[in-house]
Write a protein that holds these residues in place. Structure first.
Motif, PDB file in Angstrom:
ATOM      1  N   ILE A 166      74.170  67.680  49.236  1.00 51.99           N
ATOM      2  CA  ILE A 166      75.547  67.901  48.790  1.00 51.99           C
ATOM      3  C   ILE A 166      75.937  66.945  47.664  1.00 51.99           C
ATOM      4  N   PHE A 167      75.177  65.877  47.476  1.00 48.88           N
ATOM      5  CA  PHE A 167      75.460  64.959  46.369  1.00 48.88           C
ATOM      6  C   PHE A 167      75.063  65.555  45.019  1.00 48.88           C
ATOM      7  N   ARG A 168      74.443  66.737  45.017  1.00 48.97           N
ATOM      8  CA  ARG A 168      74.169  67.420  43.764  1.00 48.97           C
ATOM      9  C   ARG A 168      75.452  67.903  43.098  1.00 48.97           C
ATOM     10  N   GLU A 169      76.521  67.987  43.874  1.00 53.02           N
ATOM     11  CA  GLU A 169      77.809  68.402  43.330  1.00 53.02           C
ATOM     12  C   GLU A 169      78.457  67.210  42.626  1.00 53.02           C
ATOM     13  N   PRO A 170      78.638  67.265  41.297  1.00 56.80           N
ATOM     14  CA  PRO A 170      79.117  66.089  40.544  1.00 56.80           C
ATOM     15  C   PRO A 170      80.462  65.546  41.040  1.00 56.80           C
ATOM     16  N   LYS A 171      81.409  66.430  41.340  1.00 53.46           N
ATOM     17  CA  LYS A 171      82.728  65.952  41.780  1.00 53.46           C
ATOM     18  C   LYS A 171      82.613  65.153  43.072  1.00 53.46           C
ATOM     19  N   PHE A 172      81.819  65.657  43.996  1.00 52.06           N
ATOM     20  CA  PHE A 172      81.647  64.961  45.269  1.00 52.06           C
ATOM     21  C   PHE A 172      80.919  63.634  45.081  1.00 52.06           C
ATOM     22  N   ALA A 173      79.874  63.624  44.252  1.00 52.21           N
ATOM     23  CA  ALA A 173      79.114  62.392  44.010  1.00 52.21           C
ATOM     24  C   ALA A 173      79.982  61.330  43.352  1.00 52.21           C
ATOM     25  N   LEU A 174      80.799  61.717  42.380  1.00 52.10           N
ATOM     26  CA  LEU A 174      81.654  60.750  41.684  1.00 52.10           C
ATOM     27  C   LEU A 174      82.774  60.241  42.594  1.00 52.10           C
ATOM     28  N   THR A 175      83.333  61.141  43.408  1.00 54.13           N
ATOM     29  CA  THR A 175      84.366  60.712  44.359  1.00 54.13           C
ATOM     30  C   THR A 175      83.798  59.707  45.353  1.00 54.13           C
ATOM     31  N   THR A 176      82.585  59.972  45.848  1.00 57.50           N
ATOM     32  CA  THR A 176      81.928  59.039  46.772  1.00 57.50           C
ATOM     33  C   THR A 176      81.711  57.683  46.111  1.00 57.50           C
ATOM     34  N   ALA A 177      81.272  57.683  44.860  1.00 56.67           N
ATOM     35  CA  ALA A 177      81.064  56.416  44.144  1.00 56.67           C
ATOM     36  C   ALA A 177      82.376  55.652  44.011  1.00 56.67           C
ATOM     37  N   GLY A 178      83.465  56.374  43.707  1.00 57.00           N
ATOM     38  CA  GLY A 178      84.761  55.713  43.591  1.00 57.00           C
ATOM     39  C   GLY A 178      85.209  55.086  44.896  1.00 57.00           C
ATOM     40  N   GLU A 192      85.058  74.177  57.227  1.00 49.15           N
ATOM     41  CA  GLU A 192      84.055  74.154  58.294  1.00 49.15           C
ATOM     42  C   GLU A 192      82.966  73.109  58.037  1.00 49.15           C
ATOM     43  N   ASN A 193      82.904  72.587  56.802  1.00 48.72           N
ATOM     44  CA  ASN A 193      81.942  71.530  56.464  1.00 48.72           C
ATOM     45  C   ASN A 193      82.616  70.182  56.238  1.00 48.72           C
ATOM     46  N   TYR A 194      83.899  70.090  56.590  1.00 49.18           N
ATOM     47  CA  TYR A 194      84.684  68.886  56.309  1.00 49.18           C
ATOM     48  C   TYR A 194      84.058  67.646  56.928  1.00 49.18           C
ATOM     49  N   GLY A 195      83.686  67.727  58.203  1.00 51.27           N
ATOM     50  CA  GLY A 195      83.103  66.570  58.880  1.00 51.27           C
ATOM     51  C   GLY A 195      81.833  66.095  58.206  1.00 51.27           C
ATOM     52  N   ARG A 196      80.970  67.042  57.803  1.00 47.98           N
ATOM     53  CA  ARG A 196      79.711  66.685  57.147  1.00 47.98           C
ATOM     54  C   ARG A 196      79.972  65.974  55.808  1.00 47.98           C
ATOM     55  N   TYR A 197      80.837  66.554  54.974  1.00 47.66           N
ATOM     56  CA  TYR A 197      81.108  65.965  53.662  1.00 47.66           C
ATOM     57  C   TYR A 197      81.753  64.592  53.791  1.00 47.66           C
ATOM     58  N   TYR A 198      82.776  64.521  54.622  1.00 49.54           N
ATOM     59  CA  TYR A 198      83.526  63.275  54.790  1.00 49.54           C
ATOM     60  C   TYR A 198      82.627  62.165  55.328  1.00 49.54           C
ATOM     61  N   ALA A 199      81.861  62.470  56.379  1.00 46.63           N
ATOM     62  CA  ALA A 199      81.021  61.454  57.002  1.00 46.63           C
ATOM     63  C   ALA A 199      79.846  61.066  56.108  1.00 46.63           C
ATOM     64  N   THR A 200      79.283  62.032  55.378  1.00 47.94           N
ATOM     65  CA  THR A 200      78.171  61.715  54.487  1.00 47.94           C
ATOM     66  C   THR A 200      78.633  60.818  53.346  1.00 47.94           C
ATOM     67  N   ALA A 201      79.819  61.083  52.810  1.00 51.42           N
ATOM     68  CA  ALA A 201      80.370  60.212  51.772  1.00 51.42           C
ATOM     69  C   ALA A 201      80.525  58.782  52.288  1.00 51.42           C
ATOM     70  N   TYR A 202      81.071  58.652  53.500  1.00 51.63           N
ATOM     71  CA  TYR A 202      81.309  57.317  54.038  1.00 51.63           C
ATOM     72  C   TYR A 202      80.023  56.624  54.481  1.00 51.63           C
ATOM     73  N   THR A 203      78.954  57.371  54.642  1.00 48.47           N
ATOM     74  CA  THR A 203      77.658  56.743  54.906  1.00 48.47           C
ATOM     75  C   THR A 203      77.231  55.923  53.677  1.00 48.47           C
ATOM     76  N   ILE A 204      77.430  56.462  52.498  1.00 52.44           N
ATOM     77  CA  ILE A 204      77.158  55.720  51.256  1.00 52.44           C
ATOM     78  C   ILE A 204      78.168  54.572  51.105  1.00 52.44           C
ATOM     79  N   VAL A 205      79.428  54.869  51.379  1.00 48.60           N
ATOM     80  CA  VAL A 205      80.493  53.867  51.253  1.00 48.60           C
ATOM     81  C   VAL A 205      80.230  52.661  52.168  1.00 48.60           C
ATOM     82  N   SER A 206      79.612  52.905  53.325  1.00 49.50           N
ATOM     83  CA  SER A 206      79.418  51.838  54.315  1.00 49.50           C
ATOM     84  C   SER A 206      78.617  50.661  53.751  1.00 49.50           C
ATOM     85  N   PHE A 207      77.746  50.914  52.787  1.00 52.93           N
ATOM     86  CA  PHE A 207      76.962  49.823  52.212  1.00 52.93           C
ATOM     87  C   PHE A 207      77.852  48.868  51.404  1.00 52.93           C
ATOM     88  N   GLY A 208      78.939  49.395  50.853  1.00 47.46           N
ATOM     89  CA  GLY A 208      79.888  48.514  50.194  1.00 47.46           C
ATOM     90  C   GLY A 208      80.564  47.583  51.171  1.00 47.46           C
TER      91      GLY A 208
END
Length: 401
Positions: free
Chosen positions: A259-271, A385-401
């Motif tokens: 799902i990180f192939r989606e630029p908007k999602f990848a950039l939002t996660t980085a932010g 229906e994919n909200y939990g997956r997207y939200y939690a996957t983003a915060y998995t990357i965020v957790s390293f911060g």
């Protein structure tokens, strides 16, 4: 109430309700039946994918209240790490450096977000019940066992690992479940629920500060454990999902980093990664900072409660504004305010108590929106229906911060 709708005077309102996303009844239904069905359901909205949302009602707001209580007992403890760290550094682990003890609370915050990579897909497939119950058990185990800890590895195991996993098991479903009931009002509903973490961040430091000198560390943590027990029990009863369960197969239950192939999602996660990297520094160290600059022990613990009190308003108010001005727009403004008050208030504060207090209030308000708005921003980038997956996957990357 089922009062019906007058055909002549209220016809435009009824048509508006239908245009706002309500499905029209079958062609065989009469006009009066159409109006009778649309009037009591006028809050319902429909998204671009055809999913409907009640946007309120008893069931929806009980889920919000359940999420509030769950975040009170889990994220409230995460927001209290400054108090725990300051006390443990001066007592049980006084022979260790701040950097060494900091790893305990770094692991705690890390696992709170990292474990979502698996929790999110499980929530989407099977709902929140088992997840929230498991998290509740671990949170209570952490707070009860904390009074028996004396060694470094005790605190790492109890706070860092058990506490982090427990908080994650509650945090992810509590936020994601709200998205099943709200679409247009998702910002304000998530903001209200997220204030639970702020209220816990006020109540727990003040409770501990008052009880440490009277009954000692062990019994003070057990009092907090009782408060957590009540709150997470309510969360177990009220947090629920609206979507049907999915089969327990690999594509439904396992993380998917494609799902990180989606630029908007990848950039939002980085932010969000950089937001959280900065956010936890004041939460973790403001009490230690105050102690190091000659502030009394009592007020050093209370100053964290002041920060979380500011965060309370920072979670509710921006959530309300975001539903009208845009979720990303509002988040950008509050993050900019975080930058300004860090550079202009905390950096030159030194030992000035008034500046510390002003900083805590403003930073607390500005940073509060991070928890309440980032999930709502992410929800705009995926199907519900994919909200939990997207939200939690983003915060998995965020957790390293």
């Amino acid at each position: 109430s089922h009062t019906g709708v007058q055909h002549d005077s209220n016809l435009p309102q009824a048509e508006t309700m239908l245009e706002d996303g309500l499905q029209r009844p079958s062609s065989g239904a009469s006009d009066s039946e159409s109006f009778a069905h649309s009037a009591p359901m006028s809050r319902v909205t429909t998204d671009a994918d055809g999913n409907t949302y009640p946007e309120g009602g008893l069931e929806a707001w009980l889920v919000v209240f359940g999420s509030f209580m769950g975040l009170f007992g889990s994220l409230g403890l995460v927001n209290t790490i400054g108090t725990f760290q300051a006390y443990i550094e001066d007592h049980q682990l006084k022979d260790y450096s701040s950097g060494t003890t900091g790893w305990i609370f770094g692991m705690y915050a890390f696992l709170t977000f990292f474990c979502g990579v698996q929790i999110g897909p499980v929530f989407d497939a099977k709902g929140p019940r088992f997840l929230v119950f498991s998290g509740a058990v671990l949170v209570i185990v952490m707070m009860v066992a904390l009074g028996f800890c004396t060694q470094y590895w005790h605190f790492m195991l109890v706070i860092g690992i058990a506490g982090g996993v427990g908080a994650s098991l509650i945090f992810t479903p509590a936020i994601a479940a709200i998205g099943h009931f709200f679409n247009e009002k998702r910002g304000v509903a998530t903001g209200i629920a997220a204030t639970g973490g702020s209220v816990g961040g006020v109540v727990f430091p003040l409770t501990l500060e008052a009880l440490f000198p009277k009954i000692g560390f062990a019994w003070a943590t057990r009092v907090v454990a009782l408060l957590c027990l009540i709150s997470v029990a309510v969360a177990c009863l009220l947090i629920k999902s609206r979507l049907p369960k999915k089969p327990a197969v690999k594509e439904n239950m396992m993380p998917d980093f494609r799902i990180f192939r989606e630029p908007k999602f990848a950039l939002t996660t980085a932010g969000v990664f950089f937001i959280e990297w900065g956010l936890f520094i004041p939460i973790s160290y403001i009490s230690s900072y105050a102690l190091a600059h000659g502030v009394s022990s009592q007020f050093s613990y209370q100053i964290l409660a002041i920060l979380n009190a500011g965060s309370f308003f920072g979670r509710g108010i921006p959530g309300f504004v975001a539903d009208y001005l845009g979720r990303f727009n509002t988040l950008i403004v509050t993050v900019a305010l975080c930058l300004i008050c860090n550079a202009c208030l905390w950096l030159p504060a030194g030992n000035s108590v008034p500046v510390m207090v002003v900083y805590c209030v403003i930073f607390g308000f500005a940073s509060g929106s991070n928890i309440s708005l980032t999930p709502v921003c992410i929800s705009q980038l995926c199907k519900i229906e994919n909200y939990g997956r997207y939200y939690a996957t983003a915060y998995t990357i965020v957790s390293f911060g």
